[in-house]
Design a protein around this motif. Structure first.
Motif, PDB file in Angstrom:
ATOM      1  N   ALA A  33      21.700  25.551  42.421  1.00  9.38           N
ATOM      2  CA  ALA A  33      20.673  25.574  43.452  1.00  9.38           C
ATOM      3  C   ALA A  33      21.126  24.793  44.679  1.00  9.38           C
ATOM      4  N   VAL A  34      22.105  23.918  44.527  1.00  6.70           N
ATOM      5  CA  VAL A  34      22.638  23.148  45.642  1.00  6.70           C
ATOM      6  C   VAL A  34      23.626  24.033  46.386  1.00  6.70           C
ATOM      7  N   PRO A  35      23.492  24.166  47.710  1.00  4.64           N
ATOM      8  CA  PRO A  35      24.357  25.087  48.446  1.00  4.64           C
ATOM      9  C   PRO A  35      25.815  24.632  48.496  1.00  4.64           C
ATOM     10  N   ALA A  36      26.697  25.583  48.723  1.00  8.60           N
ATOM     11  CA  ALA A  36      28.128  25.290  48.845  1.00  8.60           C
ATOM     12  C   ALA A  36      28.432  24.809  50.260  1.00  8.60           C
ATOM     13  N   ILE A  37      29.322  23.851  50.360  1.00  8.34           N
ATOM     14  CA  ILE A  37      29.729  23.290  51.649  1.00  8.34           C
ATOM     15  C   ILE A  37      30.608  24.310  52.384  1.00  8.34           C
ATOM     16  N   PRO A  38      30.325  24.584  53.663  1.00  3.11           N
ATOM     17  CA  PRO A  38      31.188  25.495  54.418  1.00  3.11           C
ATOM     18  C   PRO A  38      32.496  24.806  54.817  1.00  3.11           C
ATOM     19  N   ASP A  39      33.506  25.602  55.141  1.00  2.00           N
ATOM     20  CA  ASP A  39      34.783  25.064  55.595  1.00  2.00           C
ATOM     21  C   ASP A  39      34.662  24.720  57.078  1.00  2.00           C
ATOM     22  N   LEU A  40      34.745  23.429  57.387  1.00  2.00           N
ATOM     23  CA  LEU A  40      34.574  22.965  58.755  1.00  2.00           C
ATOM     24  C   LEU A  40      35.852  22.380  59.349  1.00  2.00           C
ATOM     25  N   GLN A  41      36.907  22.291  58.578  1.00  2.00           N
ATOM     26  CA  GLN A  41      38.147  21.710  59.083  1.00  2.00           C
ATOM     27  C   GLN A  41      38.712  22.560  60.208  1.00  2.00           C
ATOM     28  N   GLY A  42      39.116  21.881  61.282  1.00  2.00           N
ATOM     29  CA  GLY A  42      39.641  22.572  62.448  1.00  2.00           C
ATOM     30  C   GLY A  42      38.575  22.966  63.452  1.00  2.00           C
ATOM     31  N   THR A  43      37.312  22.768  63.104  1.00  2.00           N
ATOM     32  CA  THR A  43      36.192  23.105  63.979  1.00  2.00           C
ATOM     33  C   THR A  43      35.884  21.916  64.877  1.00  2.00           C
ATOM     34  N   ASN A  44      35.448  22.170  66.117  1.00  2.00           N
ATOM     35  CA  ASN A  44      35.056  21.030  66.932  1.00  2.00           C
ATOM     36  C   ASN A  44      33.755  20.457  66.377  1.00  2.00           C
ATOM     37  N   LEU A  45      33.566  19.173  66.587  1.00  2.00           N
ATOM     38  CA  LEU A  45      32.449  18.456  65.970  1.00  2.00           C
ATOM     39  C   LEU A  45      31.097  19.025  66.373  1.00  2.00           C
ATOM     40  N   ASP A  46      30.963  19.450  67.608  1.00  2.00           N
ATOM     41  CA  ASP A  46      29.689  19.996  68.068  1.00  2.00           C
ATOM     42  C   ASP A  46      29.293  21.228  67.256  1.00  2.00           C
ATOM     43  N   ASP A  47      30.237  22.148  67.049  1.00  2.00           N
ATOM     44  CA  ASP A  47      29.969  23.361  66.261  1.00  2.00           C
ATOM     45  C   ASP A  47      29.714  23.017  64.790  1.00  2.00           C
TER      46      ASP A  47
END
Length: 100
Positions: A33-47
């Motif tokens: 029931a706990v959602p999966a973390i998206p891949d955020l590496q390489g993304t700018n912090l604002d996005d």
């Protein structure tokens, strides 16, 4: 006679109490029931922050000793937990330029 009427009334009221709706406690949330973390590496912090906000995750930003003023100038270099893991809170480690 009063004694017999009292016994009948008592047994009738106990029977009605036993016929009431049974309430069961809610089941605890499973790990799925706990959602999966998206891949955020390489993304700018604002996005990355906007994406986490839209998905309902809590997060913390680790920028070392530097203060983050303009989020779009920072890049997510590392995230904990990793993408695909199930959690409700994410720590984002950011730098201006990530070392590969």
């Amino acid at each position: 006679m009063r004694y017999a009427a009292a016994l009948i009334w008592l047994s009738f009221s106990l029977c009605l109490a036993g016929c009431g709706e049974e309430r069961r406690p809610a089941k605890p949330a499973s790990a799925r029931a706990v959602p999966a973390i998206p891949d955020l590496q390489g993304t700018n912090l604002d996005d990355a922050e906007e994406r986490l906000d839209s998905l309902g995750f809590g997060y913390d930003v680790d920028s070392g000793d530097d203060e983050v003023v303009f989020e779009h100038l920072w890049t997510v270099c590392y995230q904990s937990p990793a993408a695909g893991e199930h959690a409700r809170f994410v720590t984002l480690t950011v730098e201006h330029v990530c070392d590969d």
